[in-house]
Design an enzyme around this catalytic site. Structure first.
Site, PDB file in Angstrom:
ATOM      1  N   GLU A 161       0.808  -1.236   0.000  1.00 39.77           N
ATOM      2  CA  GLU A 161       0.000   0.000   0.000  1.00 39.77           C
ATOM      3  C   GLU A 161       0.836   1.279   0.000  1.00 39.77           C
ATOM      4  O   GLU A 161       0.625   2.167   0.817  1.00 39.77           O
ATOM      5  CB  GLU A 161      -0.967  -0.016   1.193  1.00 39.77           C
ATOM      6  CG  GLU A 161      -1.907  -1.199   1.161  1.00 39.77           C
ATOM      7  CD  GLU A 161      -2.750  -1.353   2.431  1.00 39.77           C
ATOM      8  OE1 GLU A 161      -2.681  -0.493   3.310  1.00 39.77           O
ATOM      9  OE2 GLU A 161      -3.471  -2.356   2.536  1.00 39.77           O
ATOM     10  N   ASN A 202       2.104  -5.140  -3.178  1.00 38.70           N
ATOM     11  CA  ASN A 202       0.723  -5.487  -2.837  1.00 38.70           C
ATOM     12  C   ASN A 202      -0.111  -4.233  -2.554  1.00 38.70           C
ATOM     13  O   ASN A 202       0.338  -3.349  -1.824  1.00 38.70           O
ATOM     14  CB  ASN A 202       0.776  -6.369  -1.569  1.00 38.70           C
ATOM     15  CG  ASN A 202      -0.542  -7.013  -1.223  1.00 38.70           C
ATOM     16  OD1 ASN A 202      -1.170  -7.642  -2.081  1.00 38.70           O
ATOM     17  ND2 ASN A 202      -0.970  -6.891   0.030  1.00 38.70           N
ATOM     18  N   HIS A 238     -10.438  -6.364  -1.741  1.00 41.63           N
ATOM     19  CA  HIS A 238     -11.495  -6.213  -0.728  1.00 41.63           C
ATOM     20  C   HIS A 238     -12.685  -5.590  -1.458  1.00 41.63           C
ATOM     21  O   HIS A 238     -12.702  -4.396  -1.742  1.00 41.63           O
ATOM     22  CB  HIS A 238     -11.023  -5.323   0.422  1.00 41.63           C
ATOM     23  CG  HIS A 238      -9.868  -5.900   1.157  1.00 41.63           C
ATOM     24  ND1 HIS A 238      -9.984  -7.037   1.943  1.00 41.63           N
ATOM     25  CD2 HIS A 238      -8.563  -5.549   1.213  1.00 41.63           C
ATOM     26  CE1 HIS A 238      -8.796  -7.334   2.454  1.00 41.63           C
ATOM     27  NE2 HIS A 238      -7.916  -6.459   2.031  1.00 41.63           N
ATOM     28  N   GLU A 268      -5.870 -10.868  -0.876  1.00 38.96           N
ATOM     29  CA  GLU A 268      -6.659 -10.620   0.348  1.00 38.96           C
ATOM     30  C   GLU A 268      -8.151 -10.585   0.047  1.00 38.96           C
ATOM     31  O   GLU A 268      -8.893  -9.773   0.603  1.00 38.96           O
ATOM     32  CB  GLU A 268      -6.257  -9.278   0.990  1.00 38.96           C
ATOM     33  CG  GLU A 268      -4.778  -9.134   1.242  1.00 38.96           C
ATOM     34  CD  GLU A 268      -4.405  -7.865   2.021  1.00 38.96           C
ATOM     35  OE1 GLU A 268      -5.303  -7.160   2.514  1.00 38.96           O
ATOM     36  OE2 GLU A 268      -3.196  -7.601   2.132  1.00 38.96           O
ATOM     37  N   ASP A 270     -12.018 -10.605  -0.209  1.00 39.03           N
ATOM     38  CA  ASP A 270     -13.276 -10.806   0.509  1.00 39.03           C
ATOM     39  C   ASP A 270     -14.341  -9.978  -0.193  1.00 39.03           C
ATOM     40  O   ASP A 270     -14.017  -9.048  -0.928  1.00 39.03           O
ATOM     41  CB  ASP A 270     -13.175 -10.498   2.013  1.00 39.03           C
ATOM     42  CG  ASP A 270     -12.604  -9.127   2.337  1.00 39.03           C
ATOM     43  OD1 ASP A 270     -12.529  -8.268   1.423  1.00 39.03           O
ATOM     44  OD2 ASP A 270     -12.238  -8.895   3.499  1.00 39.03           O
TER      45      ASP A 270
HETATM   46  O1  9MR Z   1      -7.061  -7.777   8.947  1.00 27.38           O
HETATM   47  C1  9MR Z   1      -6.018  -7.017   9.532  1.00 27.38           C
HETATM   48  C2  9MR Z   1      -6.463  -6.508  10.900  1.00 27.38           C
HETATM   49  O2  9MR Z   1      -6.659  -7.607  11.783  1.00 27.38           O
HETATM   50  C3  9MR Z   1      -5.409  -5.545  11.445  1.00 27.38           C
HETATM   51  O3  9MR Z   1      -5.893  -4.991  12.662  1.00 27.38           O
HETATM   52  C4  9MR Z   1      -5.100  -4.462  10.433  1.00 27.38           C
HETATM   53  C5  9MR Z   1      -3.992  -3.545  10.911  1.00 27.38           C
HETATM   54  O4  9MR Z   1      -2.766  -4.212  11.005  1.00 27.38           O
HETATM   55  O5  9MR Z   1      -4.715  -5.033   9.194  1.00 27.38           O
HETATM   56  C6  9MR Z   1      -5.696  -5.852   8.619  1.00 27.38           C
HETATM   57  O6  9MR Z   1      -5.223  -6.381   7.396  1.00 27.38           O
HETATM   58  C7  9MR Z   1      -4.975  -5.459   6.348  1.00 27.38           C
HETATM   59  C8  9MR Z   1      -3.743  -5.931   5.633  1.00 27.38           C
HETATM   60  O7  9MR Z   1      -2.671  -6.042   6.536  1.00 27.38           O
HETATM   61  C9  9MR Z   1      -3.386  -4.992   4.492  1.00 27.38           C
HETATM   62  N1  9MR Z   1      -4.520  -4.817   3.599  1.00 27.38           N
HETATM   63  C10 9MR Z   1      -5.774  -4.436   4.223  1.00 27.38           C
HETATM   64  C11 9MR Z   1      -6.119  -5.439   5.330  1.00 27.38           C
HETATM   65  C12 9MR Z   1      -7.469  -5.111   5.948  1.00 27.38           C
HETATM   66  O8  9MR Z   1      -7.424  -3.871   6.586  1.00 27.38           O
END
Ligand code: 9MR
Length: 351
Positions: A161, A202, A238, A268, A270
């Site tokens: 990101e 990513n 997402h 990722e 969903d």
């Molecule tokens: O699903 C993840 C959540 O449990 C964490 O609190 C959050 C912060 O670290 O990150 C979420 O996962 C993210 C991923 O690392 C990067 N892409 C977006 C995902 C959803 O927010």
């Protein structure tokens, strides 16, 4: 040289013969041939993000995980902020547990993530650092984590990101403190620490043709021209049924990345149903269609090597806490019953 598809290196089929689904407890009425066997036959990996609490506490979670998937992404356990609570101190307990599980069940580990603007340790964000110090911190972090799991984590989300929706580079401690070259540096260091690992950039909202995906494309093109070891692009995906993706655009974007000589992985996925139209059954059907169509595009493309969902069952999803409303975005419901989206993937993998 770009690593070949890592999924071909393992014989996932043989691991399944030894996997016993216990006769006690709830029966899991999944497909007689699990997702991972079908995906293996089609030459792609199928995975899910794994949450520590569910992993440690829920035997049924672990059972479905090993039975259905051959790729495991630690959802949070490899993030900088989770690994290093104090400077020069690392705790790999959770990551080690997941990786041992993955190896036991012949699953590939997808490492998430080395460089991100979020989930950083407080000692890092609260400190004042010179450019040279920040470079040293990032280099040491990447070297420590990638070397530790050399040969065991096959794929790394090296940079996560780093681009905004308008195509500009995202403001972060790394961009401010080091400059845009932190991205190339990170890929070089990761490659040095594990020359066999498949290295990804990513991001979310970068699968259709838009300003962000254009910026990702240009970034990858430039890095490749400079000889930086970047091998794949991760599309988080997402999504929601309210705004189904434009599949023609996704195909076009897949094709142009393919032409650059990089793979694509769905990293990722969903599909939220919260704000969609129709009855619950209709929403689940709309959700299944999106999963099916994305898998179809992945299977039709030469360059798509993995399909990973962001959580195993609906009650593990990050979405309710983040968006503040309930949702059911994954392949299994909270009782681990497969949903129409699961059936859709089975169906399309069979064809
Ligand atoms: O699903 C993840 C959540 O449990 C964490 O609190 C959050 C912060 O670290 O990150 C979420 O996962 C993210 C991923 O690392 C990067 N892409 C977006 C995902 C959803 O927010």
């Amino acid at each position: 040289m770009m690593p070949t598809r890592v999924y071909e290196k393992h014989n996932f089929e043989s691991s399944l013969s030894g996997l016993k689904i216990s006769s006690c407890g709830k029966q899991i009425p999944t497909s007689p041939v699990p997702l991972r066997s079908l995906a293996q036959r089609r030459g792609i990996g199928i995975g899910t993000a794994v949450k520590m609490q569910a992993f440690y506490s829920d035997a049924q979670y672990r059972k479905v995980l090993a039975h259905e998937f051959n790729v495991l992404t630690p959802e949070n356990a490899l993030k900088f902020g989770r690994l290093s609570l104090k400077r020069d101190r690392y705790s790999f307990k959770d990551a080690d547990a997941l990786i041992a599980f993955a190896e036991k069940h012949q699953m590939q580990v997808h490492g998430h993530t080395l460089v991100w603007y979020r989930n950083l340790p407080e000692w890092l964000t609260q400190g004042r650092w010179s450019r040279a110090e920040l470079i040293a911190i990032l280099q040491q972090h990447i070297d420590k984590v990638v070397s530790r799991y050399r040969g065991r984590i096959a794929v790394w989300d090296v940079v996560n990101e780093a681009i905004e929706n308008d195509g500009s580079l995202r403001d972060s401690i790394w961009l401010r403190g080091i400059g845009p070259e932190y991205i190339a540096m990170a890929f070089r260091w990761a490659h040095k620490a594990d020359p066999q690992a498949l290295l990804l950039y990513n991001d979310y909202r970068s699968e259709e043709m838009n300003r962000k995906s254009e910026a990702v494309y240009q970034l990858v093109r430039t890095l490749k021209q400079q000889g930086i070891p970047i091998h794949a692009v991760g599309w988080q995906m997402h999504k929601g049924i309210k705004e189904p993706p434009d599949f023609q655009q996704i195909k076009a974007n897949m094709q142009r990345l393919n032409n650059l000589g990089v793979e694509v992985q769905i990293t990722e996925m969903d599909v939220g149903i919260y704000s969609g139209q129709g009855t619950y059954t209709e929403k689940l059907a709309a959700q299944a269609d999106i999963y099916r169509d994305v898998m179809t595009i992945c299977l039709e493309s030469e360059s798509c090597s993995a399909f990973i969902t962001w959580g195993l069952a609906d009650h593990h999803s990050w979405r309710p806490a983040f968006f503040g409303h309930p949702d059911a975005p994954l392949l299994f419901d909270k009782r681990y019953q497969p949903k129409p989206a699961y059936e859709a993937l089975i169906d399309v993998l069979h064809k």
